[in-house]
Design a protein around this motif. Structure first.
Motif, PDB file in Angstrom:
ATOM      1  N   CYS A   8      39.344  42.487  45.952  1.00  0.00           N
ATOM      2  CA  CYS A   8      40.701  43.046  46.014  1.00  0.00           C
ATOM      3  C   CYS A   8      41.787  41.983  45.898  1.00  0.00           C
ATOM      4  CB  CYS A   8      40.901  43.794  47.334  1.00  0.00           C
ATOM      5  SG  CYS A   8      39.771  45.152  47.602  1.00  0.00           S
ATOM      6  N   SER A   9      41.425  40.752  45.552  1.00  0.00           N
ATOM      7  CA  SER A   9      42.409  39.661  45.596  1.00  0.00           C
ATOM      8  C   SER A   9      43.557  39.869  44.609  1.00  0.00           C
ATOM      9  CB  SER A   9      41.716  38.326  45.321  1.00  0.00           C
ATOM     10  OG  SER A   9      41.056  38.341  44.063  1.00  0.00           O
ATOM     11  N   TYR A  10      43.302  40.517  43.478  1.00  0.00           N
ATOM     12  CA  TYR A  10      44.373  40.861  42.534  1.00  0.00           C
ATOM     13  C   TYR A  10      44.150  42.306  42.121  1.00  0.00           C
ATOM     14  CZ  TYR A  10      47.462  40.871  38.499  1.00  0.00           C
ATOM     15  OH  TYR A  10      48.468  41.175  37.612  1.00  0.00           O
ATOM     16  N   ASP A  11      45.009  43.194  42.603  1.00  0.00           N
ATOM     17  CA  ASP A  11      44.776  44.629  42.436  1.00  0.00           C
ATOM     18  C   ASP A  11      46.115  45.345  42.244  1.00  0.00           C
ATOM     19  OD1 ASP A  11      43.281  47.018  42.367  1.00  0.00           O
ATOM     20  OD2 ASP A  11      43.482  47.305  44.519  1.00  0.00           O
ATOM     21  N   PRO A  12      46.812  45.090  41.102  1.00  0.00           N
ATOM     22  CA  PRO A  12      48.169  45.628  40.936  1.00  0.00           C
ATOM     23  C   PRO A  12      48.233  47.147  40.909  1.00  0.00           C
ATOM     24  CG  PRO A  12      47.347  44.693  38.880  1.00  0.00           C
ATOM     25  CD  PRO A  12      46.387  44.288  39.949  1.00  0.00           C
ATOM     26  N   TYR A  13      47.139  47.806  40.541  1.00  0.00           N
ATOM     27  CA  TYR A  13      47.158  49.272  40.475  1.00  0.00           C
ATOM     28  C   TYR A  13      46.544  49.924  41.710  1.00  0.00           C
ATOM     29  CZ  TYR A  13      48.323  48.473  35.587  1.00  0.00           C
ATOM     30  OH  TYR A  13      48.939  48.052  34.432  1.00  0.00           O
ATOM     31  N   ARG A  14      46.171  49.133  42.681  1.00  0.00           N
ATOM     32  CA  ARG A  14      45.597  49.616  43.941  1.00  0.00           C
ATOM     33  C   ARG A  14      44.382  50.526  43.694  1.00  0.00           C
ATOM     34  NH1 ARG A  14      48.192  52.638  47.423  1.00  0.00           N
ATOM     35  NH2 ARG A  14      49.428  53.734  45.851  1.00  0.00           N
ATOM     36  N   VAL A  15      43.480  50.066  42.828  1.00  0.00           N
ATOM     37  CA  VAL A  15      42.298  50.870  42.512  1.00  0.00           C
ATOM     38  C   VAL A  15      41.029  50.320  43.161  1.00  0.00           C
ATOM     39  CG1 VAL A  15      43.244  51.653  40.315  1.00  0.00           C
ATOM     40  CG2 VAL A  15      41.825  49.596  40.366  1.00  0.00           C
ATOM     41  N   THR A  16      41.162  49.266  43.957  1.00  0.00           N
ATOM     42  CA  THR A  16      39.970  48.598  44.472  1.00  0.00           C
ATOM     43  C   THR A  16      39.910  48.659  45.990  1.00  0.00           C
ATOM     44  OG1 THR A  16      40.151  47.068  42.608  1.00  0.00           O
ATOM     45  CG2 THR A  16      38.585  46.489  44.352  1.00  0.00           C
TER      46      THR A  16
END
Length: 232
Positions: A8-16
């Motif tokens: 989840c370290s880079y998750d701009p769409y909040r899908v993880t």
């Protein structure tokens, strides 16, 4: 409504959601006497007047990390789920998310593995197209051809569809019905309601026990006060 299970370290769409968080969320359900299942199983139980102890779990897009991370956790907690996949993007990635990060999607072998372990396989369309903006030919291909491909791939009927981006209108619903699906999931279907426009609650990395409880209650209240204009 889940998507990817991994970093989840880079998750701009909040899908993880991280495996650790998913493990805690599934444990939260089980401690309250609830069990996660696929949508087909949930709807069948509700039709019998049962299923009050069941929660439908869905995973959109068919990320490869479902087999690596989500499937073992579902087994550990005795849960099932519905996995909505894209047969037109086998071994591909989430190119529809321009900001990235690029996440690999399942192969045909990965989809068959999930199905063999009891996961319900549903269609998310062929290639993750916004069906509201698709012309008639593309709409039919995304909805109908994806069902045929998945049925051939898994050797089983595909009952469920999931609208890409959660966006749905009457035209998309009609295409899903004509293709032979018995249910379809959206995010917020607006005035549409019924088995071909099922609403869902997004679950993310920041959803702790308290947030899950609050989301569950708010979802119930929204549906209680919803007055649908159309039933599909």
């Amino acid at each position: 409504m889940y998507h990817s299970v991994g970093d989840c370290s880079y998750d701009p769409y909040r899908v993880t959601v991280s495996p650790r968080r998913l493990d805690r969320q599934l444990g939260w359900l089980r401690r309250r006497g609830l069990r996660g299942v696929g949508v087909r199983e949930l709807l069948a139980a509700r039709a019998r007047g049962a299923g009050q102890d069941l929660v439908g779990l869905t995973f959109d897009d068919g990320y490869a990390d479902f087999v690596a991370h989500a499937l073992p956790l579902l087994r550990r907690h005795g849960c099932g789920a519905t996995l909505f996949v894209l047969p037109g993007r086998l071994d591909g990635d989430n190119a529809w998310d321009p900001l990235g990060p690029r996440k690999p999607l399942l192969s045909a072998a990965g989809i068959r593995q999930a199905a063999a372990e009891g996961v319900e396989i549903g269609s998310h369309g062929l290639t993750h197209v916004d069906l509201i903006r698709a012309d008639d030919a593309l709409l039919r291909a995304e909805v109908s051809d994806s069902r045929a491909l998945l049925s051939e791939m898994t050797g089983a009927l595909v009952d469920g569809f999931c609208y890409p981006y959660g966006r749905v209108d009457r035209r998309a619903v009609d295409a899903v019905r004509e293709a032979g699906y018995t249910y379809a999931c959206a995010t917020g279907p607006g005035d549409l309601t019924g088995p071909l426009a099922l609403p869902r609650v997004h679950v993310g990395e920041h959803d702790t026990a308290w947030r899950l409880h609050l989301k569950h209650r708010l979802h119930q209240l929204r549906r209680l006060h919803h007055r649908p204009a159309e039933r599909v």
